[in-house]
Motif scaffolding. Structure first.
Motif, PDB file in Angstrom:
ATOM      1  N   ALA A 144     -16.538   3.112 -83.622  1.00  0.00           N
ATOM      2  CA  ALA A 144     -17.922   2.795 -83.992  1.00  0.00           C
ATOM      3  C   ALA A 144     -17.985   1.563 -84.893  1.00  0.00           C
ATOM      4  O   ALA A 144     -18.923   0.765 -84.817  1.00  0.00           O
ATOM      5  N   ARG A 145     -16.957   1.391 -85.733  1.00  0.00           N
ATOM      6  CA  ARG A 145     -16.990   0.281 -86.710  1.00  0.00           C
ATOM      7  C   ARG A 145     -16.392  -1.012 -86.169  1.00  0.00           C
ATOM      8  O   ARG A 145     -16.760  -2.094 -86.594  1.00  0.00           O
ATOM      9  N   GLY A 189      -6.831  -1.770 -79.955  1.00  0.00           N
ATOM     10  CA  GLY A 189      -5.609  -2.324 -80.540  1.00  0.00           C
ATOM     11  C   GLY A 189      -5.302  -1.705 -81.893  1.00  0.00           C
ATOM     12  O   GLY A 189      -4.137  -1.441 -82.227  1.00  0.00           O
ATOM     13  N   MET A 190      -6.343  -1.470 -82.680  1.00  0.00           N
ATOM     14  CA  MET A 190      -6.152  -0.864 -84.010  1.00  0.00           C
ATOM     15  C   MET A 190      -5.613   0.564 -83.895  1.00  0.00           C
ATOM     16  O   MET A 190      -4.728   0.968 -84.654  1.00  0.00           O
ATOM     17  N   HIS A 248     -11.537  12.467 -84.572  1.00  0.00           N
ATOM     18  CA  HIS A 248     -12.626  12.075 -85.467  1.00  0.00           C
ATOM     19  C   HIS A 248     -12.370  10.669 -86.004  1.00  0.00           C
ATOM     20  O   HIS A 248     -13.296   9.838 -86.093  1.00  0.00           O
ATOM     21  N   ASP A 249     -11.123  10.382 -86.361  1.00  0.00           N
ATOM     22  CA  ASP A 249     -10.758   9.063 -86.887  1.00  0.00           C
ATOM     23  C   ASP A 249     -10.931   7.985 -85.821  1.00  0.00           C
ATOM     24  O   ASP A 249     -11.445   6.890 -86.097  1.00  0.00           O
ATOM     25  N   ILE A 250     -10.520   8.289 -84.586  1.00  0.00           N
ATOM     26  CA  ILE A 250     -10.654   7.327 -83.492  1.00  0.00           C
ATOM     27  C   ILE A 250     -12.124   7.005 -83.234  1.00  0.00           C
ATOM     28  O   ILE A 250     -12.499   5.842 -83.038  1.00  0.00           O
ATOM     29  N   LYS A 251     -12.951   8.024 -83.263  1.00  0.00           N
ATOM     30  CA  LYS A 251     -14.375   7.796 -83.024  1.00  0.00           C
ATOM     31  C   LYS A 251     -14.994   6.940 -84.127  1.00  0.00           C
ATOM     32  O   LYS A 251     -15.835   6.072 -83.864  1.00  0.00           O
ATOM     33  N   ASP A 252     -14.550   7.157 -85.347  1.00  0.00           N
ATOM     34  CA  ASP A 252     -15.052   6.370 -86.476  1.00  0.00           C
ATOM     35  C   ASP A 252     -14.624   4.908 -86.358  1.00  0.00           C
ATOM     36  O   ASP A 252     -15.426   3.990 -86.570  1.00  0.00           O
ATOM     37  N   ILE A 253     -13.343   4.679 -85.993  1.00  0.00           N
ATOM     38  CA  ILE A 253     -12.843   3.309 -85.830  1.00  0.00           C
ATOM     39  C   ILE A 253     -13.559   2.615 -84.676  1.00  0.00           C
ATOM     40  O   ILE A 253     -13.931   1.428 -84.768  1.00  0.00           O
TER      41      ILE A 253
END
Length: 256
Positions: free
Chosen positions: A211-212, A219-220, A204-209
């Motif tokens: 998208a933003r 890299g993040m 969920h966190d990866i998908k949010d990052i």
């Protein structure tokens, strides 16, 4: 000339088996290896049962034959219309897989030999009890043969005892094989809930990052989750094979 990149599927297969070895049932015997000869010693209250085993070339041939058959079956297996045999370097796999599988075959053979010997010893004790009991019954009823008027003599309980022995031995054998299959099969889902609960928030966190931060998200994520333990002793990197992880991350971002 640069060396070829190691076959990731070959590494994956080898790692999968090695990772499963610590879950295999413990052999009910002691392994003592001296040169090419292995001695299996099973300790029982009735005494020590010893088997001296020296592998022959026939075992190597059978192991390799099994490896060739399983390799063909594995490379011809289709998943979503594609087979591993259709991928690059399939000829290399057909050459290398049988040798690797043959090694596993011989390792499992030695492992199972000890547990089969243990089952055989326990079964022999029960069978000896049956034969002795039958002999004693026949001895006891022998004088009745001389009595007038008795046309038929039948010892009771023998067939029932025999059926019980066969059932107990079959049950032991089934439980042993199931325990090996459970330890090695990829569909062992007993920890699925634990992994799902740990991995879902990360996904969920990866998908949010993604998208933003459309240009810098890979890299993040690499920086944020590098060497981070996700569940048990598994780090983010160790949960995936490199190319598959890259594919999954692409799917999460929606940019396949």
């Amino acid at each position: 000339m640069a060396e070829k990149e190691p076959d990731k599927y070959l590494e994956m297969l080898d790692a999968a088996v090695k990772d499963s070895l610590h879950r295999l049932p413990t052999p009910h015997c002691e392994f003592i290896t001296e040169g090419e000869q292995t001695t299996l010693v099973y300790k029982h209250q009735m005494g020590d049962f010893e088997v001296r085993f020296k592998p022959s070339k026939h075992l190597d041939a059978e192991a390799l034959k099994g490896g060739e058959y399983l390799t063909k079956m594995m490379l011809d297996l289709e998943i979503a219309g594609k087979s591993i045999g259709e991928l690059e370097e399939s000829d290399k796999r057909r050459e290398e897989y049988p040798q690797l599988i043959a090694i596993w075959f011989k390792m499992f053979f030695a492992h199972l030999l000890g547990n089969n010997a243990a089952i055989a010893l326990r079964s022999t004790m029960r069978e000896t009890d049956l034969i002795t009991a039958t002999f004693m019954q026949s001895t006891q009823i022998r004088p009745f043969v001389l009595m007038k008027g008795i046309k038929q003599i039948k010892a009771s309980g023998v067939n029932e005892h025999l059926a019980l022995i066969l059932d107990e031995t079959e049950k032991e054998k089934k439980e042993m094989l199931e325990s090996y299959i459970f330890a090695l099969q990829p569909t062992n889902l007993d920890r699925l809930r634990e992994f799902y609960d740990a991995v879902y928030p990360v996904w969920h966190d990866i998908k949010d990052i993604a998208a933003r931060y459309k240009d810098a998200w890979r890299g993040m994520i690499a920086a944020k989750y590098k060497d981070k333990t996700i569940v048990s002793d598994y780090t983010f990197e160790s949960l995936f094979i490199e190319d598959i992880a890259d594919d999954l991350l692409s799917r999460i971002s929606g940019d396949v």
